[in-house]
Design a protein around this motif. Structure first.
Motif, PDB file in Angstrom:
ATOM      1  N   SER B  59       0.813  -1.207   0.000  1.00 26.45           N
ATOM      2  CA  SER B  59       0.000   0.000   0.000  1.00 26.45           C
ATOM      3  C   SER B  59       0.853   1.267   0.000  1.00 26.45           C
ATOM      4  O   SER B  59       0.340   2.340   0.258  1.00 26.45           O
ATOM      5  CB  SER B  59      -0.942  -0.014   1.200  1.00 26.45           C
ATOM      6  N   LEU B  60       2.139   1.114  -0.267  1.00 26.41           N
ATOM      7  CA  LEU B  60       2.988   2.303  -0.342  1.00 26.41           C
ATOM      8  C   LEU B  60       3.388   2.534  -1.790  1.00 26.41           C
ATOM      9  O   LEU B  60       3.535   1.592  -2.559  1.00 26.41           O
ATOM     10  CB  LEU B  60       4.245   2.118   0.503  1.00 26.41           C
ATOM     11  N   LEU B 297       5.324   7.792  -9.702  1.00 28.26           N
ATOM     12  CA  LEU B 297       5.929   6.729 -10.486  1.00 28.26           C
ATOM     13  C   LEU B 297       4.912   5.631 -10.741  1.00 28.26           C
ATOM     14  O   LEU B 297       4.147   5.265  -9.844  1.00 28.26           O
ATOM     15  CB  LEU B 297       7.133   6.145  -9.760  1.00 28.26           C
ATOM     16  N   LYS B 298       4.915   5.134 -11.987  1.00 28.36           N
ATOM     17  CA  LYS B 298       4.042   4.000 -12.311  1.00 28.36           C
ATOM     18  C   LYS B 298       4.870   2.970 -13.026  1.00 28.36           C
ATOM     19  O   LYS B 298       5.483   3.271 -14.048  1.00 28.36           O
ATOM     20  CB  LYS B 298       2.904   4.476 -13.208  1.00 28.36           C
ATOM     21  N   LEU B 299       4.881   1.769 -12.483  1.00 26.45           N
ATOM     22  CA  LEU B 299       5.649   0.716 -13.137  1.00 26.45           C
ATOM     23  C   LEU B 299       4.760  -0.026 -14.119  1.00 26.45           C
ATOM     24  O   LEU B 299       3.570  -0.199 -13.856  1.00 26.45           O
ATOM     25  CB  LEU B 299       6.191  -0.263 -12.081  1.00 26.45           C
ATOM     26  N   PRO B 300       5.307  -0.457 -15.256  1.00 28.09           N
ATOM     27  CA  PRO B 300       4.484  -1.251 -16.182  1.00 28.09           C
ATOM     28  C   PRO B 300       4.168  -2.602 -15.571  1.00 28.09           C
ATOM     29  O   PRO B 300       4.798  -3.052 -14.625  1.00 28.09           O
ATOM     30  CB  PRO B 300       5.388  -1.394 -17.405  1.00 28.09           C
ATOM     31  N   GLY B 324      -0.034  -0.225 -11.456  1.00 27.33           N
ATOM     32  CA  GLY B 324      -0.487   0.895 -10.641  1.00 27.33           C
ATOM     33  C   GLY B 324       0.665   1.663 -10.026  1.00 27.33           C
ATOM     34  O   GLY B 324       1.822   1.524 -10.422  1.00 27.33           O
ATOM     35  N   THR B 325       0.330   2.464  -9.033  1.00 24.16           N
ATOM     36  CA  THR B 325       1.360   3.251  -8.364  1.00 24.16           C
ATOM     37  C   THR B 325       1.940   2.513  -7.168  1.00 24.16           C
ATOM     38  O   THR B 325       2.881   2.989  -6.559  1.00 24.16           O
ATOM     39  CB  THR B 325       0.779   4.577  -7.871  1.00 24.16           C
ATOM     40  N   THR B 326       1.345   1.395  -6.814  1.00 22.01           N
ATOM     41  CA  THR B 326       1.893   0.618  -5.707  1.00 22.01           C
ATOM     42  C   THR B 326       2.214  -0.777  -6.205  1.00 22.01           C
ATOM     43  O   THR B 326       1.609  -1.253  -7.167  1.00 22.01           O
ATOM     44  CB  THR B 326       0.879   0.517  -4.547  1.00 22.01           C
ATOM     45  N   PRO B 327       3.161  -1.450  -5.566  1.00 21.79           N
ATOM     46  CA  PRO B 327       3.463  -2.823  -5.967  1.00 21.79           C
ATOM     47  C   PRO B 327       2.272  -3.732  -5.683  1.00 21.79           C
ATOM     48  O   PRO B 327       1.540  -3.517  -4.721  1.00 21.79           O
ATOM     49  CB  PRO B 327       4.646  -3.213  -5.081  1.00 21.79           C
TER      50      PRO B 327
END
Lengths: 152, 371, 358, 160, 183, 116
Positions: B59-60, B297-300, B324-327
């Motif tokens: 949630s981070l 930051l957004k990871l693919p 999304g923006t969280t893992p």
């Protein structure tokens, strides 16, 4: 062996599995019900593969199913693969690797503790991180603990 | 006044060592079975510092979760941050400025030195010698001062951010590191004089806690523990990352497999770290210390894995992103967790005193094991 | 020259002129008792303070310095706090033994004081088998430790007590051998005679190499006998948390703590008497002028100076060496110290009989 | 037998030698007290200088007119990983009669703060910064929850 | 532009009741008792995570808490006076901590060191296993903020605790004082 | 002062210890809770009793010590007169120690001096 060679070799050995090139290493996935122990046996004992070092073992909850993820390394050839194994959500059961790679004894206890996956043939399958009387498996996506977990 | 005492005579004594015990370096709980004073069975019981970091990270955001990893293996907090930053950068496909990479490696090696120094003092303290602890902290404090000046904190630095560093190095950094190298080189002989050559230390560590190379691989041990058994496993050498392919250093391998071999590996690694620092400190490239990144930051979508060599061994970060923006899921493969699993195998048949020596040379950090 | 002998005699005759013999006896006993307690308390405070300061300087730090000037009241505060701590006893202990153990340890420590000459003419009991008495009494303290460990109903205590039992009885032997080699040289068991025989030089200098070997063995053996690091098996903080006194709190723990330091003082005093001539000033053979100058330093200064030097030596060991493992500890005794000390004794006998010493 | 005795005694002498070399080192330090590196903390308080980047607590800088630069944009609150900062906004009407957002209370939970510096980096107006003050011991943990904006403070002119 | 940095609100504890001669001028028996107790705080060896390292630093030669007579760290709670909770307390550890505290003889004191022990700190939100502050388990005398607090901050906490013992007030009395002050 | 001093010292020790314990009892007040009296074992409830039969190895030590200590006692009178008796004393003690040493070697070979 390079990643391309590995994929070719693995495809040869396991025609039923789906193999793709991941971000770093080849990923080989099995559907639930495949014979897991013999797969591991081949990967470990094959002279050109020799995956003797399990460096990461974990599980991912995909809400519809679980996926066990094994990261294997070969200390002889220094090539890696990712091994995935799909599990049902209702009866998450898989063979224990604790007699093949002894490191997985603790990893499997942790996964049992946090995901509730049953490892068949594990010598000492009980909670390791949480207390014995803990209810639920906290790393599952549907886990909710209104008392301890304060949501931000 | 004289009550009758009920004794039993089943011979074996079950003793709890930990969670509060001076030799467990934290809150490890070992349930040991003794026959006389010989350990016949050992069962580690973890979780006394299980802080659910993996759940928390879900949630981070990608900028935020890095800070919590400093608290995992707090003695190599910088390397933990490094691994996490690299995995985010891998996902974003950002190129990191040369300067940032070199500084990251420099600080990593300083952290490794600090960690090994603390291990040296703490291990000697476990074995009953108290003065080495103070001598090692003398040098360690110099490092923490350097850290504090550049990173702003002494232990949990949070200096690495995705894309580079939080701030440029302090103007004094280069000079102070050079001073430290001079000081350290003049003091490292004291370590040998006081501990390495000492007959009591040698007797306490030699032929204690033998781990064969096959077992070392099977138990998944990494870092100095595996290298003490002669297994090559230095991620810096095998899968170079950051600026490690630009420096020359040796992977220390000892073939003894006992506590003393593990001890020697760490002592020699300190010298290697110094040599890495010496190579880099004069060659910090000019340029930016940070790459341009977006605010959010957004990871693919995908799965990423990053291995780094911390002071205790191989740290793996496995990150599953759903875009999304969280893992979506993050897993830390901590070196201590695997190293600990070999403990049961190593202590069987040894005395309680050996248990302490073996745990000392395993260099366990319990929050790293429990996460 | 300053001498205690005259003083004690004067007090005795003054008291005798005042009252009957029984009362004189009683009064003197009270005085001795109070002095002994005072010495105990004083030694406890000083030695603990000294230990902490020695440790501090060796470890590059300052040590206690905030309670009073240079922190000299630090140990007083500690003592007071220990007295004021709840005197608490766990359930499920063997109550009688648990309470008795600190007394045994204290009484032993106190009894050993009797034959020790603190200065010229200051000796509580001039017994003609002084050395023998010391050897006999000093081995009683292990009973106290065993009692404490057994009674505590704690596994750590028990292990610590058993270790300490095996350790103390083992090292008793080589310490005894080392003492014997000096007895062979002097031909007397009386501590006064032993000191008198060192008037023209201390045995450590007169006795050649065998005396040195005996001294080294003695100092190692007594370090072990007093449960000091590197032989602190009984406590072994990083292994057994507290060892035999794990379950002791407050004043009872303070008594163990105190007795440990008193024991160190006593064994060092004996070492000083046997090898360094006790209160005997530093004399060299026939250099009368030099010997006279040395005589001007009061005898109690010589005694305490030598004793504290040996105590410092033992503290130095503690802050340098790691702890031995328990089986190595016994190996050291049975494989190295005991055979060496036996042959050293034979060597010393040869030296004594042939008169090869100075 | 002879060779046994030879190894026996070389062992003993080597052991003693190794022990003496250790004692030499500690003895050296004992006789050279100038090596003592202790800094006496409460006494050196006047001269104690923290590193300028040292992160002790978050403060909000106020100038002599009791004005700060916080617009109440909540960037720090969002950047904070563990909810250390809570910004309570109010709307005040400024001189031109326009409604303007301003902070009512900038609540800072020092007891939660991990000094990670993310809020400082996130702040667009440099209203908050890290202070090197580290003396935070209190008897009651409620005292650690602080309001960073001073009583009656206003936003500085020209800060948007 | 001149910027005024806020001054720390609480005065330095050591300077509150300065007594000449290192604080050994005493009047009543209670003062003697409190003097002894405050100057001889033996800590229990208890560290769970990062703060334990800073606690070790505070013991090291540079900061040296032995100056306060603090270095006699006891491994057994029977002989300890103060627990420094250095690190996170999780649900599994809480009963152990409670038990250790219970097993200490009176008088006993507790210092909560760092954010985790004070309030759960970085692990306050979104965690399922962390106790949100050690004072849910055992009463705490002094709280130190910081993650981890630097060694000097621990020394400051120690002086604060000594002040508290010297003043002879109990936890409840101090709490009541704050209530009166309207805090 | 004679043996009276022993009684004096013994009484002094008892007075000192008992006095301290009494003061502690008099001046302090403790708290009670159910966990306080239980055995300390690193914060985990203890399992089983430590009052068990010891390993026989422990007793062997005591026995061997006893033998050696008694022999040591025999050596004290010898030590006092050794110098006067001369070379004969040396020969006697060599024979004595030889026998003792043989016993010691036997015990050592049998592993009686190994810590369990």
């Amino acid at each position: 062996m390079g990643n391309e060679e590995l994929i070719v070799k693995l495809q040869e050995l396991f025609p039923a599995a789906s193999i793709i090139q991941g971000n770093d290493w080849p990923e080989i996935s099995f559907e639930s019900g495949a014979d897991f122990l013999s797969t591991i046996d081949v990967l470990k004992s094959d002279q050109t593969l020799a995956f003797d070092y399990l460096f990461c073992e974990t599980c991912v909850d995909w809400k519809t199913h679980f996926t066990m993820v094994y990261h294997l390394d070969s200390t002889r050839f220094r090539h890696n693969i990712v091994l995935k194994y799909k599990l049902d959500r209702e009866t998450p059961e898989i063979d224990s690797l604790s007699f093949v790679y002894r490191t997985s004894e603790q990893h499997e206890r942790e996964i049992f503790d946090l995901f509730g996956i049953i490892f068949k043939g594990h010598p000492n399958l009980k909670r390791i991180l949480l207390t014995e009387d803990w209810v639920g498996y906290p790393l599952r996506k549907d886990y909710d603990d209104p008392i301890n977990m304060i949501k931000l | 006044m004289f009550e009758e005492i009920k004794t039993s005579n089943d011979g074996e004594l079950v003793i709890n060592v930990g969670p509060q015990h001076p030799a467990t370096h934290g809150v490890l709980h070992l349930l040991i079975t003794l026959n006389g004073e010989t350990i016949t069975k050992l069962e580690p019981n973890l979780g006394y510092i299980h802080r659910s970091i993996e759940k928390m990270c879900e949630s981070l955001s990608y900028r935020q979760f890095i800070y919590s990893t400093s608290r995992m293996d707090y003695l190599s907090s910088h390397m933990n941050n490094h691994a996490c930053a690299m995995i985010v950068e891998k996902g974003l496909q950002v190129e990191i400025p040369e300067r940032a990479e070199v500084i990251r490696v420099l600080i990593s090696e300083l952290t490794r030195l600090a960690s090994h120094q603390l291990w040296w003092g703490a291990m000697a303290m476990d074995l009953g010698a108290l003065s080495p602890f103070f001598y090692s902290f003398r040098e360690r404090e110099v490092i923490t001062d350097i850290m504090e000046e550049t990173c702003g904190a002494r232990l949990t630095m949070n200096y690495i951010v995705p894309g580079g560093l939080m701030a440029d190095i302090h103007p004094n950094f280069v000079k102070r590191v050079k001073d430290f190298i001079i000081q350290f080189n003049s003091k490292i002989d004291e370590y040998d004089q006081l501990v390495t050559g000492n007959i009591i230390f040698q007797n306490r560590m030699k032929n204690v806690g033998y781990l064969s190379p096959e077992d070392a691989i099977s138990y998944g041990t990494t870092g100095p523990v595996a290298r003490g058994s002669g297994v090559s496993c230095d991620i810096r050498k095998l899968y170079p990352y950051s600026a490690y392919n630009k420096v020359k250093f040796e992977e220390i391998l000892e073939t003894g497999g006992d506590s003393f071999a593990r001890y020697l590996v760490r002592i020699k690694e300190m010298k290697q770290s110094i040599s890495i620092i010496e190579q880099l400190i004069d060659n910090i490239p000019e340029g930016d210390f940070q790459a341009k990144t977006k605010a959010v930051l957004k990871l693919p979508k995908g799965e990423f894995y990053q291995r780094v060599e911390t002071a205790r061994g191989e740290l793996g970060v496995y990150l599953v992103s759903e875009g999304g923006t969280t893992p979506y899921r993050i897993k830390f493969r901590s070196p201590g967790f695997s190293n600990l699993s070999a403990l049961n195998h190593m202590v069987k048949g040894h005395k309680i005193g050996d248990l302490v020596a073996i745990m000392g040379t395993l260099d366990l950090v319990i929050p790293d094991i429990d996460r | 020259m300053f001498s205690f002998q005259n003083m004690t005699q004067e007090i005795h005759s003054w008291l005798s002129s005042l009252m009957s013999e029984t009362f004189v006896m009683l009064v003197e006993m009270t005085i001795v008792g109070i002095l002994a307690i005072a010495l105990f308390a004083f030694l406890g405070l000083v030695l603990v303070y000294m230990e902490r300061k020695v440790a501090a300087v060796i470890q590059l730090r300052k040590g206690p310095n905030r309670v009073g000037p240079f922190g000299i009241f630090q140990t007083s505060a500690d003592t007071l706090k220990l007295v004021l701590k709840e005197g608490f006893m766990p359930d499920n202990v063997d109550k009688f033994l648990y309470k008795l153990a600190p007394f045994v340890v204290m009484i032993t420590a106190m009894l050993i004081l009797a034959p020790i000459p603190f200065a010229k003419g200051v000796q509580i009991w001039d017994i003609n088998i002084g050395v023998f008495y010391l050897t006999a009494i000093s081995s009683i303290s292990v009973i106290g430790i065993l009692m404490a460990g057994w009674a505590s109903n704690n596994k750590y205590s028990l292990l610590g007590a058993m270790r300490s039992g095996a350790q103390i009885v083992s090292y008793e032997l080589s310490a005894g051998m080392a003492v014997l080699s000096i007895v062979v040289l002097t031909g007397s068991l009386n501590l006064g005679d032993i000191i008198a025989s060192q008037e023209d030089g201390w045995w450590i200098f007169k006795g050649h190499i065998p005396a040195w070997i005996a001294f080294i063995i003695y100092i190692i053996a007594v370090t072990a006998e007093t449960n000091r690091a590197p032989f602190d098996m009984a406590e072994a903080e990083s292994e057994l948390t507290g060892g035999f006194h794990t379950e002791y709190a407050g004043m009872r723990f303070a008594l163990f703590f105190l007795a440990e330091y008193i024991n160190i003082f006593i064994v060092c005093a004996i070492g000083a008497i046997l090898f360094f001539g006790g209160w005997m000033p530093f004399h060299i053979g026939s250099w009368t002028a030099f010997n006279h100058v040395m005589d001007f330093i009061p005898s109690f200064m010589w005694f305490f100076g030598k004793t504290f030097f040996l105590i410092f030596l033992i503290m130095w060991f503690r802050w340098t060496f790691p702890r031995l493992r328990v089986d190595q500890l016994l190996n050291l005794e049975w494989k190295y110290l005991l055979p060496i000390s036996i042959f050293n004794l034979l060597l010393m006998t040869l030296v004594a009989i042939k008169g090869w010493h100075f | 037998m002879i060779s046994f005795l030879k190894t026996y005694f070389t062992e003993v002498f080597q052991a003693i030698k190794s022990l003496l070399s250790g004692m030499k080192l500690t003895g050296y330090y004992f006789t050279h007290p100038k090596n003592i590196i202790t800094e006496e903390y409460p006494d050196n308080r006047a001269t104690l200088k923290m590193a300028d980047r040292f992160r002790g607590e978050v403060i909000m800088t106020h100038d002599e007119k009791n004005e700060h630069a916080c617009t109440g944009c909540s960037a720090c609150e969002l950047a904070c990983p563990n909810g250390t900062i809570k910004i309570i906004n109010k709307f005040e009407i400024n001189a031109e009669g326009k409604k303007k957002k301003a902070i009512d209370a900038f609540v800072y939970h020092l007891e939660l703060c991990t000094m990670c510096n993310l809020c400082i980096v996130a702040c667009p107006t440099d209203a908050i910064k890290m202070s090197p003050n580290f003396e935070h011991s209190v008897y009651d943990r409620r005292l650690l929850t602080k309001q960073l904006n001073h009583e009656g403070s206003k936003i500085r002119e020209g800060v948007e | 532009m001149d910027v005024i940095i806020t001054e720390p609100s609480t005065p330095f504890p050591g300077s509150v009741h300065e007594v000449p001669g290192g604080g050994i001028v005493l009047s009543t028996l209670d003062d003697v008792i409190n003097w002894a107790r405050s100057n001889s705080l033996w800590p229990l060896v208890f560290g769970t995570s990062c703060c334990a390292i800073e606690m070790m630093s505070a013991a090291s030669a540079k900061y040296d808490f032995s100056r306060f007579g603090f270095e006699v760290a006891r491994a057994t709670p029977r002989q300890a006076d103060v627990i420094i909770i250095a690190g996170t307390i999780v649900n599994k550890m809480a009963p152990v901590l409670k038990r250790l505290f219970d097993q200490m003889p009176d008088p006993k004191y507790v210092i909560a060191m760092g954010a985790c022990a004070t309030s759960g700190g970085p692990f306050f939100y979104n965690t399922y296993s962390v106790v949100k502050g050690a004072d849910h388990v055992i009463p705490v005398d002094v709280y130190v903020a910081g993650c981890p607090p630097r060694p000097e901050a621990l020394l400051h906490a120690l002086i604060t605790l000594q002040e508290k013992i010297k003043s002879g007030l109990t936890r409840d009395q101090i709490r009541a004082q704050f209530q009166e002050d309207g805090k | 002062m004679g043996s009276g001093s022993l009684i004096t010292l013994m009484l002094a020790a008892i007075a000192f210890s008992a006095g301290g314990i009494a003061v502690a009892k008099f001046l302090t007040k403790g708290s009670t809770n159910p966990q306080k009296g239980q055995a300390y074992e690193c914060g985990i409830p203890s399992e089983g009793t430590p009052w068990k039969q010891f390993h026989v190895g422990y007793y062997l030590f005591a026995l061997i010590f006893l033998i050696f200590d008694v022999e040591l006692v025999f050596m004290y009178p010898w030590a006092v007169v050794a110098k006067k008796v001369g070379m004969m004393a040396l020969f006697e003690i060599i024979v004595f120690i030889f026998i003792l040493f043989m016993g010691f070697l036997y015990a050592h070979k049998k592993g009686a001096l190994k810590w369990m």
